[in-house]
Design a protein around this motif. Structure first.
Motif, PDB file in Angstrom:
ATOM      1  N   ARG A   1     -49.117 -35.197 -73.313  1.00  0.00           N
ATOM      2  CA  ARG A   1     -48.571 -34.071 -73.808  1.00  0.00           C
ATOM      3  C   ARG A   1     -47.081 -34.248 -74.429  1.00  0.00           C
ATOM      4  O   ARG A   1     -46.259 -35.205 -73.940  1.00  0.00           O
ATOM      5  CB  ARG A   1     -48.486 -33.220 -72.593  1.00  0.00           C
ATOM      6  N   ILE A   2     -46.513 -33.429 -75.278  1.00  0.00           N
ATOM      7  CA  ILE A   2     -45.364 -33.434 -75.991  1.00  0.00           C
ATOM      8  C   ILE A   2     -44.390 -32.372 -75.118  1.00  0.00           C
ATOM      9  O   ILE A   2     -45.002 -31.184 -74.920  1.00  0.00           O
ATOM     10  CB  ILE A   2     -45.260 -33.311 -77.298  1.00  0.00           C
ATOM     11  N   PHE A   3     -43.482 -32.525 -74.719  1.00  0.00           N
ATOM     12  CA  PHE A   3     -42.441 -31.528 -74.323  1.00  0.00           C
ATOM     13  C   PHE A   3     -40.926 -31.646 -75.102  1.00  0.00           C
ATOM     14  O   PHE A   3     -40.690 -32.580 -75.761  1.00  0.00           O
ATOM     15  CB  PHE A   3     -41.891 -32.104 -72.763  1.00  0.00           C
ATOM     16  N   ARG A   4     -40.307 -30.485 -74.926  1.00  0.00           N
ATOM     17  CA  ARG A   4     -39.012 -30.327 -75.600  1.00  0.00           C
ATOM     18  C   ARG A   4     -38.014 -31.025 -74.482  1.00  0.00           C
ATOM     19  O   ARG A   4     -37.850 -30.683 -73.418  1.00  0.00           O
ATOM     20  CB  ARG A   4     -38.405 -28.983 -75.759  1.00  0.00           C
ATOM     21  N   ALA A   5     -37.103 -31.941 -75.163  1.00  0.00           N
ATOM     22  CA  ALA A   5     -36.280 -32.702 -74.165  1.00  0.00           C
ATOM     23  C   ALA A   5     -34.936 -31.719 -74.016  1.00  0.00           C
ATOM     24  O   ALA A   5     -34.878 -30.848 -74.692  1.00  0.00           O
ATOM     25  CB  ALA A   5     -35.726 -33.937 -74.956  1.00  0.00           C
ATOM     26  N   PRO A   6     -34.436 -31.790 -72.620  1.00  0.00           N
ATOM     27  CA  PRO A   6     -33.331 -31.044 -72.414  1.00  0.00           C
ATOM     28  C   PRO A   6     -32.268 -31.448 -73.401  1.00  0.00           C
ATOM     29  O   PRO A   6     -32.201 -32.556 -74.048  1.00  0.00           O
ATOM     30  CB  PRO A   6     -33.007 -31.367 -71.389  1.00  0.00           C
ATOM     31  N   ALA A   7     -31.346 -30.309 -73.870  1.00  0.00           N
ATOM     32  CA  ALA A   7     -30.550 -30.356 -74.974  1.00  0.00           C
ATOM     33  C   ALA A   7     -29.629 -31.661 -74.596  1.00  0.00           C
ATOM     34  O   ALA A   7     -29.151 -32.448 -75.613  1.00  0.00           O
ATOM     35  CB  ALA A   7     -29.718 -29.220 -74.945  1.00  0.00           C
ATOM     36  N   THR A   8     -29.186 -31.731 -73.324  1.00  0.00           N
ATOM     37  CA  THR A   8     -28.169 -32.944 -73.053  1.00  0.00           C
ATOM     38  C   THR A   8     -28.923 -34.542 -72.895  1.00  0.00           C
ATOM     39  O   THR A   8     -28.285 -35.301 -72.692  1.00  0.00           O
ATOM     40  CB  THR A   8     -27.634 -32.667 -71.497  1.00  0.00           C
ATOM     41  N   ALA A   9     -30.172 -34.387 -73.053  1.00  0.00           N
ATOM     42  CA  ALA A   9     -30.937 -35.709 -73.284  1.00  0.00           C
ATOM     43  C   ALA A   9     -31.701 -35.809 -74.380  1.00  0.00           C
ATOM     44  O   ALA A   9     -32.707 -36.745 -74.586  1.00  0.00           O
ATOM     45  CB  ALA A   9     -31.960 -35.522 -71.991  1.00  0.00           C
ATOM     46  N   VAL A  10     -31.251 -35.362 -75.533  1.00  0.00           N
ATOM     47  CA  VAL A  10     -31.909 -35.520 -76.756  1.00  0.00           C
ATOM     48  C   VAL A  10     -31.657 -36.780 -77.287  1.00  0.00           C
ATOM     49  O   VAL A  10     -32.564 -37.643 -78.036  1.00  0.00           O
ATOM     50  CB  VAL A  10     -31.574 -34.479 -77.703  1.00  0.00           C
ATOM     51  N   SER A  11     -30.518 -37.388 -77.276  1.00  0.00           N
ATOM     52  CA  SER A  11     -30.060 -38.718 -77.769  1.00  0.00           C
ATOM     53  C   SER A  11     -29.582 -39.569 -76.764  1.00  0.00           C
ATOM     54  O   SER A  11     -29.041 -38.893 -75.600  1.00  0.00           O
ATOM     55  CB  SER A  11     -29.146 -38.477 -78.855  1.00  0.00           C
ATOM     56  N   GLY A  12     -30.011 -40.952 -76.864  1.00  0.00           N
ATOM     57  CA  GLY A  12     -29.396 -41.900 -75.928  1.00  0.00           C
ATOM     58  C   GLY A  12     -30.244 -41.824 -74.809  1.00  0.00           C
ATOM     59  O   GLY A  12     -29.675 -42.310 -73.333  1.00  0.00           O
ATOM     60  N   PHE A  13     -31.329 -41.300 -74.523  1.00  0.00           N
ATOM     61  CA  PHE A  13     -32.093 -41.155 -73.264  1.00  0.00           C
ATOM     62  C   PHE A  13     -33.199 -42.582 -73.367  1.00  0.00           C
ATOM     63  O   PHE A  13     -33.565 -42.836 -74.201  1.00  0.00           O
ATOM     64  CB  PHE A  13     -32.745 -39.916 -73.273  1.00  0.00           C
ATOM     65  N   PRO A  14     -33.192 -43.173 -72.028  1.00  0.00           N
ATOM     66  CA  PRO A  14     -33.904 -44.218 -72.177  1.00  0.00           C
ATOM     67  C   PRO A  14     -35.519 -43.856 -72.177  1.00  0.00           C
ATOM     68  O   PRO A  14     -35.951 -42.773 -72.034  1.00  0.00           O
ATOM     69  CB  PRO A  14     -33.905 -44.879 -70.724  1.00  0.00           C
ATOM     70  N   ILE A  15     -36.259 -44.972 -72.419  1.00  0.00           N
ATOM     71  CA  ILE A  15     -37.872 -44.882 -72.287  1.00  0.00           C
ATOM     72  C   ILE A  15     -38.127 -45.006 -70.473  1.00  0.00           C
ATOM     73  O   ILE A  15     -37.087 -46.069 -69.892  1.00  0.00           O
ATOM     74  CB  ILE A  15     -38.717 -46.129 -72.807  1.00  0.00           C
ATOM     75  N   VAL A  16     -38.727 -44.472 -70.146  1.00  0.00           N
ATOM     76  CA  VAL A  16     -39.275 -44.148 -68.668  1.00  0.00           C
ATOM     77  C   VAL A  16     -40.642 -44.475 -68.605  1.00  0.00           C
ATOM     78  O   VAL A  16     -41.376 -43.884 -69.095  1.00  0.00           O
ATOM     79  CB  VAL A  16     -38.731 -42.888 -68.007  1.00  0.00           C
ATOM     80  N   ASN A  17     -41.019 -45.630 -67.671  1.00  0.00           N
ATOM     81  CA  ASN A  17     -42.227 -46.107 -67.783  1.00  0.00           C
ATOM     82  C   ASN A  17     -42.515 -46.579 -66.155  1.00  0.00           C
ATOM     83  O   ASN A  17     -41.805 -47.514 -65.706  1.00  0.00           O
ATOM     84  CB  ASN A  17     -42.554 -47.220 -68.448  1.00  0.00           C
ATOM     85  N   VAL A  18     -43.658 -46.098 -65.950  1.00  0.00           N
ATOM     86  CA  VAL A  18     -44.038 -46.718 -64.361  1.00  0.00           C
ATOM     87  C   VAL A  18     -45.429 -47.244 -64.564  1.00  0.00           C
ATOM     88  O   VAL A  18     -46.379 -46.640 -64.947  1.00  0.00           O
ATOM     89  CB  VAL A  18     -44.317 -45.563 -63.351  1.00  0.00           C
ATOM     90  N   GLN A  19     -45.531 -48.602 -64.519  1.00  0.00           N
ATOM     91  CA  GLN A  19     -46.827 -49.310 -64.701  1.00  0.00           C
ATOM     92  C   GLN A  19     -47.604 -49.502 -63.602  1.00  0.00           C
ATOM     93  O   GLN A  19     -46.986 -49.071 -62.322  1.00  0.00           O
ATOM     94  CB  GLN A  19     -46.434 -50.783 -65.390  1.00  0.00           C
ATOM     95  N   ALA A  20     -48.921 -49.893 -63.834  1.00  0.00           N
ATOM     96  CA  ALA A  20     -49.971 -49.995 -62.559  1.00  0.00           C
ATOM     97  C   ALA A  20     -49.690 -51.384 -62.241  1.00  0.00           C
ATOM     98  O   ALA A  20     -49.299 -52.307 -62.890  1.00  0.00           O
ATOM     99  CB  ALA A  20     -51.059 -49.706 -63.028  1.00  0.00           C
ATOM    100  N   ASN A  21     -50.120 -51.669 -60.851  1.00  0.00           N
ATOM    101  CA  ASN A  21     -50.534 -53.090 -60.620  1.00  0.00           C
ATOM    102  C   ASN A  21     -51.940 -53.407 -60.563  1.00  0.00           C
ATOM    103  O   ASN A  21     -52.453 -52.894 -59.605  1.00  0.00           O
ATOM    104  CB  ASN A  21     -49.722 -53.268 -59.032  1.00  0.00           C
ATOM    105  N   PRO A  22     -52.452 -54.342 -61.354  1.00  0.00           N
ATOM    106  CA  PRO A  22     -53.660 -54.477 -61.331  1.00  0.00           C
ATOM    107  C   PRO A  22     -54.377 -54.982 -60.327  1.00  0.00           C
ATOM    108  O   PRO A  22     -55.694 -55.025 -59.946  1.00  0.00           O
ATOM    109  CB  PRO A  22     -54.094 -55.324 -62.656  1.00  0.00           C
ATOM    110  N   ARG A  23     -53.574 -55.716 -59.351  1.00  0.00           N
ATOM    111  CA  ARG A  23     -54.110 -56.324 -58.249  1.00  0.00           C
ATOM    112  C   ARG A  23     -54.035 -55.322 -56.913  1.00  0.00           C
ATOM    113  O   ARG A  23     -54.708 -55.547 -55.956  1.00  0.00           O
ATOM    114  CB  ARG A  23     -53.089 -57.571 -57.800  1.00  0.00           C
ATOM    115  N   ASP A  24     -53.659 -54.090 -57.257  1.00  0.00           N
ATOM    116  CA  ASP A  24     -53.857 -52.883 -56.313  1.00  0.00           C
ATOM    117  C   ASP A  24     -55.236 -52.581 -55.988  1.00  0.00           C
ATOM    118  O   ASP A  24     -56.035 -52.641 -57.086  1.00  0.00           O
ATOM    119  CB  ASP A  24     -52.999 -51.885 -56.309  1.00  0.00           C
TER     120      ASP A  24
END
Length: 455
Positions: A204-227
């Motif tokens: 899904r696509i969201f509108r970024a908060p105006a204060t986070a349009v530029s210079g915001f990081p990629i945020v990523n939570v990966q899985a652990n395949p051994r779980d």
């Protein structure tokens, strides 16, 4: 001397990069594309996966720049983000939070539609390249010794046309019919492999908060395949026009729903709720799009003993990967570099196809060695040597959560900027055997970044 002609089957990213290379070596290049190509960065039916998260790794970005100089500047001018890695990456790997050391590599973050459009626009500035849209290939011309052209068909009128060519390059992607065409020419069946973790996507696509349009990081939570439970992930990508593209995924038994009301809840249910927390108050700009086209599939064209002159395959026609690793576009770009070097050196089609196979090897091993570990994964189990290597990689990634030298080696390999073999260098091997120090148990978002979203 008669002018030379190359035909590229498929007008996506792989096809346009290949066409740009072929225009250096042939007088005329014709791209055959089944869709009507949009005039701007819009989705099209031939690339249904384009709605979901796509990452252009620095190794692939450099390759695209080599093939099509000026493309990165055009992308950034159109709104793509240059994300430094790991300094602008908030990522929970299977082994822990990746530290935000000073930049070692980078990722280009934007929508797939923007990337395709910019690459296509750059490629079609060359007047030696023309495109037949609304047209699809039907069969190859020639024999098992040499391909001499292709028969194509208009999708509306069904009128067929013969295109004679000195080279035919298949970049049709997942729907390629090249294996069957080779059999029809009298060649044996191509060996193939598949590893399917059962992963499903919801985006899904969201509108970024105006204060986070530029210079915001990629945020990523990966899985652990051994779980011992389904692997679920959440990824937030800053893309053009002040938007966030958020892709959720889950393997068998943990697939994300396409229900709009449950999207944030799923994002919060993965190993860490940070992505769900960031989008909880964000304005949605699209419905939720689902996809199940995530299996790793590879055709070993390079292993055929005999290979026709005048024929090549590249991109997803050769191998597709679980998109969670972000390697498909970069491998296509690096394969285009191999194509260019092979043609310049006067190599045979068979030699070039083998070179493309070598480019595929590292990313293929990285994706399949992880995916086969998920509960219910379908594919050939890892042999003993593969299991030992995977244990080493697990420890290496865990060590990379605290040791900068190991982080650099891992990111160089993951962004396809250095050979995977570098992960076994004496320096990295010794640091990995020593193991990590105490790693951060919390997301590496800064207080400023949180404030820019939550106020």
């Amino acid at each position: 001397m008669a002018p030379t002609h190359a035909v590229v089957l498929g007008g996506g990213l792989s096809g346009m990069l290949a066409a740009s290379v072929l225009a250096r070596h042939f007088d005329e290049v014709t791209v055959v594309e089944r869709d009507k190509l949009p005039d701007g960065p819009a989705s099209r039916s031939g690339v249904p996966q384009a709605r979901h998260a796509h990452l252009l790794m620095s190794g692939g970005a450099r390759a695209i720049e080599t093939v099509l100089p000026g493309t990165l500047d055009a992308l950034f001018s159109a709104g793509a983000h240059r994300i430094g890695v790991p300094n602008d990456l908030v990522s929970l790997s299977a082994q822990g939070w990746v530290p935000r050391f000073p930049e070692m590599q980078f990722i280009v973050s934007c929508s797939r539609s923007l990337l395709d459009w910019v690459v296509r626009s750059q490629a079609l500035r060359d007047d030696r390249i023309s495109v037949l849209t609304g047209t699809e290939p039907v069969s190859l011309l020639g024999s098992s010794d040499a391909v001499t052209g292709v028969v194509v068909e208009d999708r509306v009128s069904q009128a067929q046309t013969t295109l004679e060519a000195d080279l035919v390059l298949d970049a049709c992607g997942r729907g390629s019919r090249l294996p069957a065409w080779l059999v029809s020419l009298g060649l044996p069946e191509v060996r193939s492999e598949s590893v399917d973790s059962g992963l499903a996507y919801a985006t899904r696509i969201f509108r970024a908060p105006a204060t986070a349009v530029s210079g915001f990081p990629i945020v990523n939570v990966q899985a652990n395949p051994r779980d011992p439970h389904p692997g679920c992930t959440a990824t937030l990508l800053p893309i053009e026009e002040g938007r966030w593209l958020v892709t959720l995924s889950g393997t068998r038994g943990g697939e994300p729903t396409t229900s709009e009301s449950e999207f944030v809840a799923f994002a919060r249910s993965v190993r860490n709720p940070v992505v769900g927390d960031l989008i909880a108050e964000a304005e949605p700009l699209s419905p939720v799009y689902g996809s199940h086209s995530t299996a790793n599939r590879r055709m070993f064209f390079e292993r055929l003993r005999d290979w026709p002159a005048g024929l090549l395959a590249l991109g997803d026609s050769v191998a597709t990967y679980n998109p969670v690793y972000g390697h498909g576009m970069s491998i296509a770009a690096q394969s285009a570099e191999v194509l260019d070097a092979g043609l310049a050196a006067g190599q045979s089609a068979h030699q070039i196809q083998r070179g493309i196979g070598k480019v595929v090897d590292g990313a293929w091993a990285m994706a399949t060695n992880q995916d086969i570990l998920y509960p219910g994964a379908v594919g050939k189990p890892l042999p003993l040597a593969g299991r030992v290597l995977q244990r080493y990689v697990d420890r290496l990634v865990r060590t990379a959560t605290t040791e900068a030298a190991v982080t650099r080696a891992f990111l160089d390999a993951f962004t396809l900027s250095a050979p995977m073999a570098n992960l076994l260098s004496p320096k990295v091997l010794w640091a990995t055997l020593r193991g990590p120090r105490s790693a951060s148990p919390e997301p590496t978002l800064t207080e400023d970044e949180r404030e820019r979203v939550t106020g």
